[in-house]
Design an enzyme around this catalytic site. Structure first.
Site, PDB file in Angstrom:
ATOM      1  N   GLY A  61       0.764  -1.246   0.000  1.00 18.16           N
ATOM      2  CA  GLY A  61       0.000   0.000   0.000  1.00 18.16           C
ATOM      3  C   GLY A  61       0.789   1.288   0.000  1.00 18.16           C
ATOM      4  CD  GLU A  80       0.891   0.705   6.924  1.00 20.37           C
ATOM      5  OE1 GLU A  80       1.242   0.571   5.751  1.00 20.37           O
ATOM      6  OE2 GLU A  80       0.538  -0.251   7.644  1.00 20.37           O
ATOM      7  CG  ASP A  81      -1.398   1.786   3.015  1.00 20.41           C
ATOM      8  OD1 ASP A  81      -1.137   1.417   4.184  1.00 20.41           O
ATOM      9  OD2 ASP A  81      -1.968   1.038   2.187  1.00 20.41           O
ATOM     10  CG  ASP A 116      -8.348  -0.292   9.944  1.00 20.59           C
ATOM     11  OD1 ASP A 116      -9.222   0.369   9.381  1.00 20.59           O
ATOM     12  OD2 ASP A 116      -8.591  -1.341  10.545  1.00 20.59           O
ATOM     13  CE  LYS A 120     -10.238   3.231   7.276  1.00 15.86           C
ATOM     14  NZ  LYS A 120     -10.556   1.847   6.897  1.00 15.86           N
ATOM     15  CG  PHE A 125     -12.487  -0.406   2.510  1.00 21.46           C
ATOM     16  CD1 PHE A 125     -11.664  -1.156   3.334  1.00 21.46           C
ATOM     17  CD2 PHE A 125     -12.262  -0.435   1.149  1.00 21.46           C
ATOM     18  CE1 PHE A 125     -10.634  -1.920   2.810  1.00 21.46           C
ATOM     19  CE2 PHE A 125     -11.238  -1.195   0.605  1.00 21.46           C
ATOM     20  CZ  PHE A 125     -10.423  -1.946   1.444  1.00 21.46           C
ATOM     21  CB  VAL A 126     -10.211   4.996   1.672  1.00 23.48           C
ATOM     22  CG1 VAL A 126     -11.154   5.961   2.353  1.00 23.48           C
ATOM     23  CG2 VAL A 126      -9.097   4.598   2.630  1.00 23.48           C
ATOM     24  CG  ASP A 183      -5.491  -3.647  -1.996  1.00 21.94           C
ATOM     25  OD1 ASP A 183      -5.146  -3.202  -0.890  1.00 21.94           O
ATOM     26  OD2 ASP A 183      -5.712  -4.854  -2.195  1.00 21.94           O
TER      27      ASP A 183
HETATM   28  P1  IMP Z   1      -4.025  -2.244  10.613  1.00 21.85           P
HETATM   29  O1  IMP Z   1      -3.038  -3.284  11.041  1.00 21.85           O
HETATM   30  O2  IMP Z   1      -5.421  -2.638  10.975  1.00 21.85           O
HETATM   31  O3  IMP Z   1      -3.673  -0.854  11.103  1.00 21.85           O
HETATM   32  O4  IMP Z   1      -4.077  -2.275   9.060  1.00 21.85           O
HETATM   33  C1  IMP Z   1      -3.236  -1.555   8.249  1.00 21.85           C
HETATM   34  C2  IMP Z   1      -3.296  -2.097   6.841  1.00 21.85           C
HETATM   35  O5  IMP Z   1      -4.639  -2.476   6.504  1.00 21.85           O
HETATM   36  C3  IMP Z   1      -2.915  -1.034   5.829  1.00 21.85           C
HETATM   37  O6  IMP Z   1      -1.556  -1.089   5.520  1.00 21.85           O
HETATM   38  C4  IMP Z   1      -3.775  -1.389   4.633  1.00 21.85           C
HETATM   39  O7  IMP Z   1      -3.093  -2.322   3.829  1.00 21.85           O
HETATM   40  C5  IMP Z   1      -4.987  -2.074   5.209  1.00 21.85           C
HETATM   41  N1  IMP Z   1      -6.156  -1.152   5.293  1.00 21.85           N
HETATM   42  C6  IMP Z   1      -6.715  -0.639   6.410  1.00 21.85           C
HETATM   43  N2  IMP Z   1      -7.771   0.149   6.133  1.00 21.85           N
HETATM   44  C7  IMP Z   1      -7.880   0.144   4.785  1.00 21.85           C
HETATM   45  C8  IMP Z   1      -8.774   0.811   3.859  1.00 21.85           C
HETATM   46  O8  IMP Z   1      -9.702   1.575   4.217  1.00 21.85           O
HETATM   47  N3  IMP Z   1      -8.534   0.554   2.550  1.00 21.85           N
HETATM   48  C9  IMP Z   1      -7.557  -0.274   2.094  1.00 21.85           C
HETATM   49  N4  IMP Z   1      -6.694  -0.893   2.918  1.00 21.85           N
HETATM   50  C10 IMP Z   1      -6.859  -0.692   4.254  1.00 21.85           C
END
Ligand code: IMP
Length: 179
Positions: A48, A102-103, A106, A134, A155-156, A162
């Site tokens: 991402g 990081e993109d 979440d 988020k 979700f984006v 992606d």
């Molecule tokens: P986390 O471990 O839950 O913080 O997830 C982070 C990863 O989840 C990011 O690097 C993304 O690859 C993916 N992700 C989280 N939210 C989204 C979204 O809204 N769209 C697309 N990918 C997401």
């Protein structure tokens, strides 16, 4: 910006290319100031963050190095909660100033795991730069020093993000459309 369809879902315009680039420049300026006289190593989290990482590095006014790792916790639109490290780091990061790129943050579990893993390799410092955060979804305490945008729990896709493999190439970021 128009609606886009990715797989079975419709997404509406959310952040334009211009807004994204403005945020990326702001973060690049802050990092250039904070790391003046240093040579940080940026670790981009694939897939991402490839676009954000590339644009961010172009805005920097300091010497720097870049490498990539792959950490994955997502399947479709859901975070699985279990973070798998797919591509490991080959560089020696002992004594280095690290910026994880990081993109989107979440649940925060991916970054928490990355901080814990890379922390054992004795870097001098380690910070996070995330284009999107988020805050309502965070499941752990995480200090994100460089944030582009705080966004709602939707979700984006686009600009590297992606939905099941598609949508990464969009210049803008789109949000799942309300029904
Ligand atoms: P986390 O471990 O839950 O913080 O997830 C982070 C990863 O989840 C990011 O690097 C993304 O690859 C993916 N992700 C989280 N939210 C989204 C979204 O809204 N769209 C697309 N990918 C997401």
């Amino acid at each position: 910006m128009n609606y886009v369809t990715v797989h079975d879902k419709t997404f509406q315009p959310f952040l334009s290319e211009a807004e994204i680039q403005q945020a990326v420049s702001r973060l690049g300026k802050a990092i250039s100031k904070d790391y003046k006289g240093k040579n940080p190593l940026f670790i981009g989290v694939l897939n991402g963050a490839f676009m954000f990482c590339s644009d961010l590095l172009k805005t920097l006014e300091i010497p720097c190095e870049v490498t990539f790792v792959r950490l994955s916790s997502y399947s479709g639109m859901e975070s699985t909660g279990e973070v798998r490290s797919v591509v490991n780091l080959h560089e020696d990061i002992e004594g280095r100033d690290i910026i994880l790129v990081e993109d989107i943050v979440d649940t925060g579990l991916t970054m928490q795991k990355a901080l814990a893993n890379f922390g054992t390799l004795k870097p001098n410092s380690i910070e996070i730069a995330s284009l999107l955060v988020k805050p309502d979804c965070l499941q752990c305490e995480l200090d994100i020093k460089y944030k582009g945008f705080e966004i709602p729990e939707k979700f984006v896709v686009g600009y590297g993000l992606d939905y099941d493999g598609l949508g990464r190439n969009f210049k803008d970021i789109y949000q799942l459309k309300q029904d």
